[in-house]
Scaffold this motif. Structure first.
Motif, PDB file in Angstrom:
ATOM      1  N   UNK A 132      13.316  40.519  41.421  1.00 55.34           N
ATOM      2  CA  UNK A 132      13.654  41.937  41.367  1.00 55.34           C
ATOM      3  C   UNK A 132      13.925  42.589  42.784  1.00 55.34           C
ATOM      4  N   UNK A 133      13.401  42.115  43.679  1.00 55.42           N
ATOM      5  CA  UNK A 133      13.892  42.618  45.124  1.00 55.42           C
ATOM      6  C   UNK A 133      15.078  42.246  45.426  1.00 55.42           C
ATOM      7  N   UNK A 134      15.319  40.996  45.192  1.00 57.21           N
ATOM      8  CA  UNK A 134      16.727  40.387  45.633  1.00 57.21           C
ATOM      9  C   UNK A 134      17.883  41.145  44.946  1.00 57.21           C
ATOM     10  N   UNK A 135      17.737  40.828  43.549  1.00 53.94           N
ATOM     11  CA  UNK A 135      18.861  41.470  42.653  1.00 53.94           C
ATOM     12  C   UNK A 135      19.194  42.879  43.212  1.00 53.94           C
ATOM     13  N   UNK A 136      18.185  43.698  43.210  1.00 58.87           N
ATOM     14  CA  UNK A 136      18.342  45.277  43.567  1.00 58.87           C
ATOM     15  C   UNK A 136      18.611  45.460  44.982  1.00 58.87           C
ATOM     16  N   UNK A 137      18.085  44.677  45.817  1.00 58.39           N
ATOM     17  CA  UNK A 137      18.429  44.607  47.328  1.00 58.39           C
ATOM     18  C   UNK A 137      19.945  44.188  47.478  1.00 58.39           C
ATOM     19  N   UNK A 138      20.524  43.199  46.976  1.00 61.80           N
ATOM     20  CA  UNK A 138      21.692  42.903  47.025  1.00 61.80           C
ATOM     21  C   UNK A 138      22.761  43.889  46.702  1.00 61.80           C
ATOM     22  N   UNK A 139      22.452  44.668  45.415  1.00 59.82           N
ATOM     23  CA  UNK A 139      23.176  45.608  44.982  1.00 59.82           C
ATOM     24  C   UNK A 139      23.089  46.797  45.798  1.00 59.82           C
ATOM     25  N   UNK A 140      21.904  47.154  46.572  1.00 65.07           N
ATOM     26  CA  UNK A 140      22.077  48.302  47.230  1.00 65.07           C
ATOM     27  C   UNK A 140      22.358  48.243  48.736  1.00 65.07           C
ATOM     28  N   UNK A 141      22.641  47.077  49.070  1.00 68.69           N
ATOM     29  CA  UNK A 141      23.072  46.730  50.481  1.00 68.69           C
ATOM     30  C   UNK A 141      24.401  47.407  50.649  1.00 68.69           C
ATOM     31  N   UNK A 142      24.891  48.335  51.530  1.00 62.91           N
ATOM     32  CA  UNK A 142      26.112  48.888  51.889  1.00 62.91           C
ATOM     33  C   UNK A 142      26.993  47.774  52.241  1.00 62.91           C
ATOM     34  N   UNK A 144      29.633  45.801  53.927  1.00 67.60           N
ATOM     35  CA  UNK A 144      29.949  45.749  55.509  1.00 67.60           C
ATOM     36  C   UNK A 144      28.723  45.262  56.041  1.00 67.60           C
ATOM     37  N   UNK A 145      27.495  45.350  55.192  1.00 69.32           N
ATOM     38  CA  UNK A 145      26.050  45.066  56.023  1.00 69.32           C
ATOM     39  C   UNK A 145      25.792  43.605  55.081  1.00 69.32           C
ATOM     40  N   UNK A 146      24.735  43.123  55.682  1.00 72.28           N
ATOM     41  CA  UNK A 146      24.270  41.959  54.950  1.00 72.28           C
ATOM     42  C   UNK A 146      22.659  42.073  54.645  1.00 72.28           C
ATOM     43  N   UNK A 147      22.420  41.156  53.696  1.00 71.76           N
ATOM     44  CA  UNK A 147      21.003  41.146  53.097  1.00 71.76           C
ATOM     45  C   UNK A 147      20.290  39.840  53.203  1.00 71.76           C
ATOM     46  N   UNK A 148      19.218  39.745  53.628  1.00 70.08           N
ATOM     47  CA  UNK A 148      18.178  38.543  53.766  1.00 70.08           C
ATOM     48  C   UNK A 148      16.967  39.190  53.089  1.00 70.08           C
ATOM     49  N   UNK A 149      16.431  37.830  52.710  1.00 67.56           N
ATOM     50  CA  UNK A 149      15.173  37.779  51.959  1.00 67.56           C
ATOM     51  C   UNK A 149      14.244  36.650  52.442  1.00 67.56           C
ATOM     52  N   UNK A 150      13.174  36.639  53.056  1.00 68.74           N
ATOM     53  CA  UNK A 150      12.262  35.516  53.231  1.00 68.74           C
ATOM     54  C   UNK A 150      10.964  35.445  52.435  1.00 68.74           C
ATOM     55  N   UNK A 161      26.278  40.201  50.176  1.00 69.68           N
ATOM     56  CA  UNK A 161      25.555  41.271  48.836  1.00 69.68           C
ATOM     57  C   UNK A 161      26.886  41.506  48.310  1.00 69.68           C
ATOM     58  N   UNK A 162      27.680  40.742  47.937  1.00 67.39           N
ATOM     59  CA  UNK A 162      28.852  41.090  47.132  1.00 67.39           C
ATOM     60  C   UNK A 162      28.893  40.167  45.686  1.00 67.39           C
ATOM     61  N   UNK A 163      29.620  40.576  45.050  1.00 65.92           N
ATOM     62  CA  UNK A 163      30.248  41.870  44.682  1.00 65.92           C
ATOM     63  C   UNK A 163      29.243  43.022  44.198  1.00 65.92           C
ATOM     64  N   UNK A 164      29.832  44.267  44.108  1.00 69.87           N
ATOM     65  CA  UNK A 164      29.065  45.303  43.748  1.00 69.87           C
ATOM     66  C   UNK A 164      29.565  45.786  42.345  1.00 69.87           C
ATOM     67  N   UNK A 165      28.487  46.291  41.637  1.00 63.02           N
ATOM     68  CA  UNK A 165      28.766  46.634  40.033  1.00 63.02           C
ATOM     69  C   UNK A 165      29.476  47.788  40.363  1.00 63.02           C
ATOM     70  N   UNK A 166      30.260  47.904  39.252  1.00 64.76           N
ATOM     71  CA  UNK A 166      31.173  49.229  38.834  1.00 64.76           C
ATOM     72  C   UNK A 166      30.241  50.616  38.795  1.00 64.76           C
ATOM     73  N   UNK A 167      29.088  50.575  38.351  1.00 60.91           N
ATOM     74  CA  UNK A 167      28.194  51.597  38.406  1.00 60.91           C
ATOM     75  C   UNK A 167      27.637  52.035  39.854  1.00 60.91           C
ATOM     76  N   UNK A 168      27.413  53.096  40.187  1.00 64.15           N
ATOM     77  CA  UNK A 168      26.319  53.235  41.371  1.00 64.15           C
ATOM     78  C   UNK A 168      25.259  52.443  41.238  1.00 64.15           C
ATOM     79  N   UNK A 169      24.540  52.596  40.308  1.00 61.90           N
ATOM     80  CA  UNK A 169      23.371  51.584  40.098  1.00 61.90           C
ATOM     81  C   UNK A 169      23.283  51.116  38.650  1.00 61.90           C
ATOM     82  N   UNK A 170      23.147  49.766  38.409  1.00 60.61           N
ATOM     83  CA  UNK A 170      22.837  49.099  37.100  1.00 60.61           C
ATOM     84  C   UNK A 170      21.639  49.438  36.608  1.00 60.61           C
ATOM     85  N   UNK A 171      21.290  50.116  35.555  1.00 64.27           N
ATOM     86  CA  UNK A 171      19.995  50.212  35.181  1.00 64.27           C
ATOM     87  C   UNK A 171      19.369  48.793  35.093  1.00 64.27           C
ATOM     88  N   UNK A 172      17.918  48.891  35.520  1.00 62.20           N
ATOM     89  CA  UNK A 172      17.107  47.808  35.271  1.00 62.20           C
ATOM     90  C   UNK A 172      15.906  48.180  34.350  1.00 62.20           C
TER      91      UNK A 172
END
Length: 307
Positions: A132-142, A144-150, A161-172
């Motif tokens: 959940x942290x990764x999926x929502x984090x990837x979608x929420x990354x701006x 041009x920015x990058x996402x890392x998770x350790x 962190x691409x591609x982005x959904x068409x929606x501003x936020x995919x409901x979880x």
């Protein structure tokens, strides 16, 4: 009250069958088509002609429907790496024009993992939290920015962190009966909390736990949508109800006790009991996908009274 149709294709359904159901749902005014994410039939069904993949199915339906929401109850966290899942869901969301919702769970059906060579880890809940942290984090990354998770179970380094959904936020969607960890995860990540196949009383207790967890996490309880998933069996008279119950191998009295069964008036009345405890959405588990008349009577005589 939103009524959504929830299918179990692992019990035996082709993509063409699911497409027919989805188009009927759209024509009949239902809110959404959801499906399970399983690869092995359960119970006495032969499961023929075999399983269909949840996200491949939804990708096809995304291009063949126009209005209805599309999603899973629940995508199994054991089936897909979280980075791959984020890409898949974002792509299907783009294909649908922004109509996708992600129900994500830990995965539980060990036999299907054995049948198809899928690892079945012991620490499924901890993995789900990281997913959940990764999926929502990837979608929420701006962009041009990058996402890392350790994490303990997953490591991502400098993901675009691409591609982005068409929606501003995919409901979880997060769901389940767990008294402590499940409400905590819902409070942290969910837009909707779903409790499957539970009584009004048990649902009310679980909704209360989620509301309390949300408030403890700094949200309000009303930030989340609360929903139930229940098997449905509606008929114009007792004979039709009995025929539909027999077609899915269930007893009428058992269905009335544990699901939404009986005449339209009986079903409307029971839905009202769930609405009274805070449910604003019901997922109707339809098990006989060849019975399109069942969908029609639910639309014309149940949904019409709830609008």
């Amino acid at each position: 009250m939103d009524l959504r149709i929830f299918t179990e294709p692992q019990q035996g359904a082709t993509y063409d069958t699911l497409l027919t159901v989805a188009k009927a749902i759209e024509d009949l005014g239902f809110d959404a088509f959801f499906r399970s994410d399983h690869y092995l039939r359960m119970g006495s069904s032969d499961g023929l002609p075999g399983p269909t993949d949840a996200w491949i199915t939804l990708a096809g339906l995304a291009r063949e429907t126009k209005r209805i929401r599309l999603g899973t109850l629940m995508t199994a966290g054991t089936f897909r790496l979280p980075g791959v899942l984020a890409i898949q869901v974002a792509q299907v969301d783009q294909m649908s024009g922004g109509r996708v919702e992600l129900g994500l769970g830990a995965g539980w059906f060990e036999d299907e993992h054995k049948a198809y060579g899928i690892p079945f880890p012991k620490e499924k809940f901890a993995r789900l939290e990281e997913q959940l942290k990764i999926v929502t984090g990837l979608w929420g990354t701006e962009v041009g920015q990058t996402f890392s998770h350790d994490g303990k179970h997953y490591q991502l380094t400098d993901s675009p962190a691409l591609p982005k959904p068409a929606q501003g936020k995919v409901p979880v969607l997060i769901g389940g009966h767990g008294a402590t960890r499940t409400p905590r995860l819902a409070a942290q990540f969910a837009d909707e909390f779903n409790i499957p196949f539970a009584s009004v009383e048990d649902s009310e207790r679980q909704f209360g736990r989620v509301r309390a967890a949300a408030e403890q996490a700094g949200r309000t309880g009303s930030d989340l949508v609360y929903s139930s998933a229940l098997v449905v069996c509606v008929g114009k008279d007792d004979a039709e109800v009995a025929r539909r119950a027999a077609a899915i191998g269930r007893d009428v009295d058992e269905l009335k006790a544990n699901g939404l069964a009986g005449s339209p008036a009986e079903v409307v009345d029971k839905i009202g009991r769930y609405e009274a405890i805070g449910a604003s959405r019901i997922y109707l588990q339809c098990l006989d996908l060849a019975d399109l008349d069942h969908l029609e009577i639910i639309s014309s005589q149940v949904q019409s009274q709830l609008s």
